[in-house]
Structures are given as C-alpha cells and as structure tokens.
Design an enzyme around this catalytic site. Structure first.
Site, PDB file in Angstrom:
ATOM      1  N   SER A 141       0.875  -1.289  -0.100  1.00 51.46           N
ATOM      2  CA  SER A 141      -0.087  -0.063   0.089  1.00 51.46           C
ATOM      3  C   SER A 141       0.865   1.231   0.005  1.00 51.46           C
ATOM      4  CB  SER A 141      -0.740  -0.088   1.361  1.00 51.46           C
ATOM      5  OG  SER A 141      -1.656   1.173   1.453  1.00 51.46           O
ATOM      6  N   TYR A 154      -1.585  -1.195  10.408  1.00 50.72           N
ATOM      7  CA  TYR A 154      -1.515  -1.241   8.850  1.00 50.72           C
ATOM      8  C   TYR A 154      -0.276  -0.713   8.611  1.00 50.72           C
ATOM      9  CZ  TYR A 154      -3.632  -1.089   4.515  1.00 50.72           C
ATOM     10  OH  TYR A 154      -4.075  -1.075   3.159  1.00 50.72           O
TER      11      TYR A 154
END
Length: 269
Positions: A141, A154
């Site tokens: 990401s 995350y």
C-alpha cells in the site's frame, strides 16, 4: 490492454481472491492465459469470482496466515494444474488505531492479516515455485511507504511487506524466483468504500465526494479502479518484467510524487 496469452501455461495462486484487487487480478491473469487458484476465508465470494472463469479457475477457502491450510492449498494447486508459477500475496486487512490505542489482540490481528498471511503463503509456495522458477507479487500500500493517521498496525505491516519482498528477491533470485511489490493508493474496492462511507459521514458528504476529496491533491486526481492495479500485477507476473526483482512499484495516481509542503503553493500557480 491485455498481453494476449503472455501467461499461457502459467498457474497463479492469489490470496484474498474473492473481492477487490484479488478478484480483478484473477480475471486479468486468466485473460492473459493463466489458470488461477483463488483463496480466502469466505467461500461464497471466491466461488462468485471463479465460476465465470470456468475451468481456468479453482476456488479454495483457506486462511492465508495458516501454515497447514496454505500447504494444503499449494498441494491441491499442483495436483490439479501440475505446477505453480505465480503467487499474488494480496490478502490483507485493517490495523486501526494509534500506538496507545492498539491492544495486543489488535496488533496481532494486523500482523496476521497483512504480514503473516503473505509470509506463510510465500514460504509454503516456494518449493513449488523453485521447480521451474516463477514470480511473487506482493500487494502492499502507499501506507507501506508513508504513514497515515491512526493506523499504526496497518502502516507497520505494510512497510514490512517491502522488507519481505526484498528478502525473497535476495535469497531466491539465483534460483529463478523473482519478487516485487505493488503499493496502491486509494482504490475503489469494498474496503475502500467502507472507509469513504465513514469519512463521508463524518464530513456530511457522499462516497463519491469522499473519494474525490482524498485524491484531490494527487496528480491524476482520482482513485484507482481494481482493474488498474490488476494490470500492474499481471505485468509483474509475466516475463515482460523479467529483469525486475526486489522492485517497489507505486500505483497511486502520482500521490508519492507530490511534495506536501508545496500543495498550497501549487494552487496559486
């Protein structure tokens, strides 16, 4: 545009294959000639993706972070299709909360969903990949390169996927296995929609307006579609990227090219 049959004869294993980027990758790899095995924890979405792809796709429900489950998936893949050439480590999840708001369970859940799932999948796949060589594509990401607010787990695990990619590339390149990682920005997926709905509710705006707001400072000014990320994955899976290993590819509408302190300056020019 698809590279017609550039993956002909290849077999790919895709984790998180029931929705979003994973589902789009399955469709694209089959379009390019591959046969695919889709895994995920929920059987119904996997079947919904696999059925239209016919004999080129196999749906196997499994937790990508479970070693025995993934060992069985790899074994069934080789038993059904005779080989394994490509692994797309796409499974992932949230890791919400700043450090002080992240308890042990939340931290472990984030590790399992985003990092352990990729590590276990790749480790269990390597013996099959080493038979003929192959390509590993990890989906990280933009949070693997930069930090967003209140997503400690995350951000940490998505950063770690880049280290995992480079480790696999370093250790197995001479044995015929390449590894590269894709870092998408905002993508219109079910998970992205949930985030935009929550953000939009807080701002009193629609989902579409929320997507527009979070991408307004990117050069392309829009989120990606899952199919666009799937195109990058297909490129890395194929021999078109044969010289690439250990690479980090951003697919972020140009977000990582922007110098944040100059955003206001740019609006005046």
């Amino acid at each position: 545009m698809s590279g017609a049959n550039r993956l002909a004869g290849r077999v790919a294993l895709i984790t998180g294959g029931g929705t979003g980027i994973g589902a789009a990758a399955a469709r694209r790899l089959v379009e390019d000639g591959a046969r695919v095995v889709l895994t995920g924890r929920r059987a119904d979405p996997l079947r919904e993706v696999a059925e239209p792809l016919g004999d080129a796709a196999l749906a196997l429900s499994a937790d990508a972070a479970d070693s025995s489950a993934m060992r069985a998936v790899v074994a069934e893949t080789v038993d059904r299709f005779g080989r394994l050439d490509v692994v797309v480590a796409n499974a992932g999840g949230h890791g919400l909360g700043a450090a002080l708001d992240t308890d042990d369970k939340s931290w472990q859940d984030s590790l399992d969903a985003n990092l352990t799932s990729a590590f276990v999948t790749i480790r269990e796949s390597l013996p099959a990949l080493l038979v003929r060589g192959g390509s590993v594509v990890l989906v990280s990401s933009l949070a693997g390169l930069f930090s967003g607010p209140g997503v400690c787990g995350y951000v940490t695990t998505k950063h770690a996927l880049i280290g995992l990619t480079r480790s696999i590339a370093r250790d197995y390149g001479r044995k015929g296995v390449r590894a590269n990682v894709v870092c998408p920005g905002w993508v219109r997926t079910a998970m992205g929609d949930v985030q935009m709905d929550e953000f939009g509710a807080a701002r009193g705006i629609s989902r579409a307006e929320a997507y527009a707001l979070v991408t307004e400072n990117t050069p392309l000014g829009r989120p990606a579609e899952p199919e666009e990320i799937a195109s990058v994955i297909a490129f890395l899976a194929s021999q078109d990227s044969s010289i690439m290993s250990g690479a980090v590819l951003t697919a972020d509408a140009g977000a990582s090219a922007v110098d944040l302190p100059t955003i206001e300056l740019g609006r005046t020019l």
